[in-house]
Scaffold this motif. Sequence first.
Motif, short mmCIF file in Angstrom:
data_model
loop_
_atom_site.label_atom_id
_atom_site.label_comp_id
_atom_site.label_asym_id
_atom_site.label_seq_id
_atom_site.Cartn_x
_atom_site.Cartn_y
_atom_site.Cartn_z
N UNK A 102 15.26 44.43 63.26
CA UNK A 102 14.64 43.79 62.10
C UNK A 102 14.93 42.29 62.09
N UNK A 103 16.09 41.90 62.61
CA UNK A 103 16.42 40.48 62.69
C UNK A 103 15.43 39.74 63.58
N UNK A 104 15.06 40.35 64.70
CA UNK A 104 14.07 39.73 65.58
C UNK A 104 12.70 39.68 64.90
N UNK A 105 12.34 40.77 64.22
CA UNK A 105 11.03 40.82 63.57
C UNK A 105 10.92 39.77 62.46
N UNK A 106 12.01 39.53 61.74
CA UNK A 106 11.98 38.59 60.63
C UNK A 106 11.97 37.14 61.10
N UNK A 107 12.71 36.86 62.17
CA UNK A 107 12.88 35.46 62.59
C UNK A 107 12.05 35.07 63.81
N UNK A 108 11.67 36.04 64.64
CA UNK A 108 11.00 35.72 65.90
C UNK A 108 11.95 35.18 66.95
N UNK A 109 13.27 35.17 66.63
CA UNK A 109 14.28 34.67 67.56
C UNK A 109 15.02 35.84 68.20
N UNK A 110 15.44 35.64 69.45
CA UNK A 110 16.23 36.65 70.12
C UNK A 110 17.56 36.83 69.39
N UNK A 111 18.15 38.04 69.50
CA UNK A 111 19.32 38.38 68.71
C UNK A 111 20.32 39.15 69.59
N UNK A 112 21.59 39.08 69.24
CA UNK A 112 22.61 39.81 70.01
C UNK A 112 23.66 40.38 69.07
#
Length: 549
Positions: free
Chosen positions: A164-174
């Motif tokens: 969901x973090x990627x979907x909200x921001x469009x940024x890669x996440x780890x």
Amino acid sequence: AASAASAAAPAAAAATKPEVEELPIDKYLAAQNGWIERSRDDRVCKHPAHGRCAACMSIPPWKLQEVEPWKSEKVLWLPVHAWLRMQQDNSGCRHAEGQRCLKCRPIEQPSFKVKTPCRASHAPWPDGICGECKPSSCTVDQQPYRHVDRLDFESPAVLNDFLEAYRQSGHQRCGYLYGRLVAEPSLPLGIRAQLAAIYEPPQRGSSDGVAVAADASQLQQKARADALADALGLSPLGFVWTNIAVDAQKRPIAGERAQHPVLGSELILAAKTQAKQPAPSRATQSGTFGSKFVSVVVAGTADNNLEPIAFQASDQLTALVRDGVVTSTPDEGLLKARSSSAKRYVPDIFYRETGTQGEKLTRQASPTFPAAFGIVRLGVGTPKNPTPMLTTGFAIENRAWQAQTAAQALQLLQDRAELALRDFHLLLWLASSAQLALPQATLDALTSWVRAKIAAQPADSASVKQALADTIQRLTQLCGGVPRTPAVASAPASAPVARQPSPAPAAIEDPRLAQLVQMGFPEESARLAANATRGRDIDAAVDWILAHS
């Protein structure tokens, strides 16, 4: 006699070195029989009922690739404990795994560094080197075993919350993975990493990549996450990140993964993290053997979906990367052997490939070789009938668009205390909040209760009730309200409870009804509980609500 003595020397050294404390899963599997039982097949078995033949006799675990269902599944890697027993059998040892005899040969751990000091009287590298101190040449080959066989997200919500973090921001996440290592029932002597929570550290992401902040604050937060996981009976399992390529319509695509499911740069990252997380083992002279640290990359697929890919770097590649011999290249399907320099001596690197006529050919890495030789893939998925250890619901840490607040924590603890206390992100916030300043004894009581629930063991409900009351009082003061403290159930939270038929409503005059409502329970639930526990105290009514919610 001299040769016999020299052969026995490694075993004697292993016997005299301090005892290594292995991981619980390794101790458990070392004590298991592991042999694969096969039933009688009347089509080929012509012997009496109590007899055995080649078609129905038990076979050792290292031969699982020769029998069904693993033969049809084309299992490429043996479980590490099956492989260790094969090495033991090849040495002529007939004792249980983990024991030692004069025939035992410790597993050699690869090293590609110049040995120092050298017994020969010459200048150190780069001014001198000899056959005694220089590392041997290396032939890169596919590893026949894997330290972890499968990764399971214990609930789909764990992965979905992370994505969901990627979907909200469009940024890669780890993030860092926490959970438990357990036996894999579908594979003899197999190991499954059961993932319960993902901690997301402070990070800087973009559409092209992500980097973890490397400051003191990040290290302190990671230490708190590690300490919380340990208090809950969980351990670090690995590292997860997104590497999602998209098309012009922002849909996920496979990109380079159509040819290379695991990219060379990702494999190098996995090798570096594994080198820092060695697994203790009695099978080697050094006391460590490989690593159980898993890497997971979430990437796009050819049909515009997202897919988690779980993998490890082979032990050989991990040593090559650790010792500075191998690095990545712009071509994600290749790795590169460095050249020797004043800082390091690099041995010759070879690899084997299959020729046009099926023959095995040995090539020298000059300077590149296929990254696929160093990849060890894991199965990945979710259980068919998930019974998650932890819950979700509280905001996740270090997300700029998702604040963690005392008001949200208070509401969750008042509305559904038992479930809220099993939320890893909420517990981490309670342990980290400087404004809340929760005493360590209070936090210990909460985490001890959650640990007992995870293990389905009796919990100290009296201690957690007091700790919960103290927590809610502090949160209420932060929010400027009047506290109302629900109790928690003493029965294991993991035990399923069948819903009971709805009893008739309780009379309004029952004094416990008002108390239950003041505690924050819905009036309908309070009425049902009051009626079901008529004649008993308020704690019985609270336990009934929590058990039937």
